[in-house]
Design an enzyme around this catalytic site. Structure first.
Site, PDB file in Angstrom:
ATOM      1  N   TYR A 102       0.862  -1.188   0.000  1.00  0.00           N
ATOM      2  CA  TYR A 102       0.000   0.000   0.000  1.00  0.00           C
ATOM      3  C   TYR A 102       0.894   1.232   0.000  1.00  0.00           C
ATOM      4  CZ  TYR A 102      -3.217   3.634   1.412  1.00  0.00           C
ATOM      5  OH  TYR A 102      -3.952   4.785   1.444  1.00  0.00           O
ATOM      6  N   GLU A 190      -3.263   7.514  -4.355  1.00  0.00           N
ATOM      7  CA  GLU A 190      -3.173   6.227  -3.667  1.00  0.00           C
ATOM      8  C   GLU A 190      -3.019   5.069  -4.643  1.00  0.00           C
ATOM      9  OE1 GLU A 190      -6.807   4.062  -2.149  1.00  0.00           O
ATOM     10  OE2 GLU A 190      -5.933   4.590  -0.216  1.00  0.00           O
TER      11      GLU A 190
END
Ligand code: GDP
Ligand code: MN
Length: 379
Positions: A102, A190
């Protein structure tokens, strides 16, 4: 304003970040063409919607031949994900994933800085990760006077457990994220997951970019996209020039003025209720405006009861009362409605409402407690 995954990936590629090869399709025929063009065995069909958690909702499907791809494309095109119809599919070559990481860059309002978030547990939503494994998230604040700096990649590399030979790649990804953040006035960049592939490359498998709406005047190319992620209720409210925002609770809120509206929301939360939406009718609203406002709020499927909180100054309580009655009789929606009003023409307003069986409060707390109680009764 959220961008679609395929738009986010386009930007990422422009800034040198690797993504799988992919082609956007808007029909099953398109998917067939894309499958042939990609000329790879297995593809991933990714529904393009602006809501999160597509994977879990069945919006991301693998196919290992053309027939399968077409069957799954048909399935996806007939799906709605969290209320959003699937109209576009990103057809991508499947990537062999060794690990899902992530990586994001976002605004930390508390410290008024940008912050990189990195985790070795990618693929799950960051909110869930933050709840269950807060220690598995690395936070790297960014000094606004310095910006991105190489040590950040070194820090992230160690935390993610990547080998030193990956430093160059990670550094260019994080540097590019900062550049995107600045160039696009983004609130979020993101990549979840940022995949560590079987052949040792870092590839953005998913991309989510949110643009700060207040910056759109600086981005004429993005302006036409504004408002496309609005719900049908938000679109109607915008056309009528109401300040209207949707939330995820079950109490509809109508009030006048930003201050009173916010205070109403705070009070509902304080007493344990959850607003579904709020609409500010502004100053001096006529009965017609009130009627349209009530219609929007009361017909929203998540709303179980409505709280109207009006302080009559220029706004006249009798106009508000008439507007409420007209809306209720036109929509024929039977949901409990609680009114608190005081100020100009209060007595007449109260009379109109009581005549139609609606209780009127003068104390805000009483009205708030009452609406919360009513919601509990109908739930
Ligand atoms: P989201 O659920 O909306 O965040 O959708 P994502 O684009 O993140 O995809 C969800 C999951 O699908 C990822 O976490 C991966 O596990 C998987 N996935 C997506 N693309 C690929 C791919 O090319 N290859 C493989 N093996 N898995 C993929
Ligand atoms: Mn994702």
């Amino acid at each position: 304003m959220k961008l679609y995954e395929y738009e986010g990936k386009e930007i990422a590629r422009k800034y040198g970040i690797e993504t799988p090869r992919g082609i956007l399709a808007t029909s099953v025929e398109d998917v067939a063409k894309a499958y042939r063009e990609l000329n790879t065995g297995t593809v991933v069909l990714k529904s393009q919607v602006l809501v999160g958690g597509r994977g879990l909702a069945g919006g991301v499907k693998k196919a290992s031949n053309l027939e399968e791809a077409l069957a799954k494309a048909r399935e996806l095109f007939s799906m709605s994900i969290k209320g959003e119809r699937v109209e576009k599919i990103l057809v991508e070559e499947a990537v062999c994933i060794s690990r899902e990481l992530y990586m994001s860059l976002t605004v930390d309002r508390a410290t008024r800085k940008l912050v990189y978030l990195a985790s070795g547990m990618g693929g799950v939503e960051i909110e869930e990760l933050a709840r269950k494994h807060p220690d598995k998230i690395l936070r790297i604040p960014v000094d606004p006077f310095i910006g991105y700096s190489g040590y950040m990649a070194r820090q992230a590399l160690g935390f993610l457990g990547l080998q030193w030979d990956k430093l160059g790649q990670l550094d260019s990804i994080m540097r590019a994220m900062y550049k995107i953040m600045m160039d696009y006035d983004a609130e979020l960049v993101e990549f979840n997951p940022l995949a560590y592939t079987c052949d040792g490359k870092l590839t953005a498998l998913d991309a989510k970019i949110i643009i700060d709406d207040n910056s759109l005047y600086r981005h004429p190319d993005l302006q036409p996209l504004y408002g496309r992620d609005a719900t049908s209720y938000e679109k109607i409210a915008k056309q009528l020039d109401f300040n209207y925002v949707e939330l995820d609770g079950d109490i509809g809120v109508i009030s006048n003025g930003a201050g009173l509206t916010m205070a109403t929301m705070d009070s509902i939360l304080h007493y344990g209720g959850r607003p579904a939406n709020f609409l500010d009718i502004g100053g001096g609203a006529t009965r017609e405006r009130v009627r349209e406002a009530v219609k929007i709020v009361v017909t929203h499927p998540r709303v179980k009861a409505v709280l109207v909180n009006i302080f009559g100054g220029i706004t006249r309580c009798d106009e508000v009362a008439s507007g409420i009655i007209e809306a209720l009789s036109e929509t024929r929606v039977v949901k409990p409605i609680v009114v608190r009003m005081l100020g100009t023409n209060e007595e007449e307003g109260r009379r109109i409402l009581i005549e139609h069986g609606i209780t009127v409060y003068t104390e805000m707390d009483e009205a708030v407690l009452r609406v919360i109680q009513l919601v509990r009764e109908v739930s």
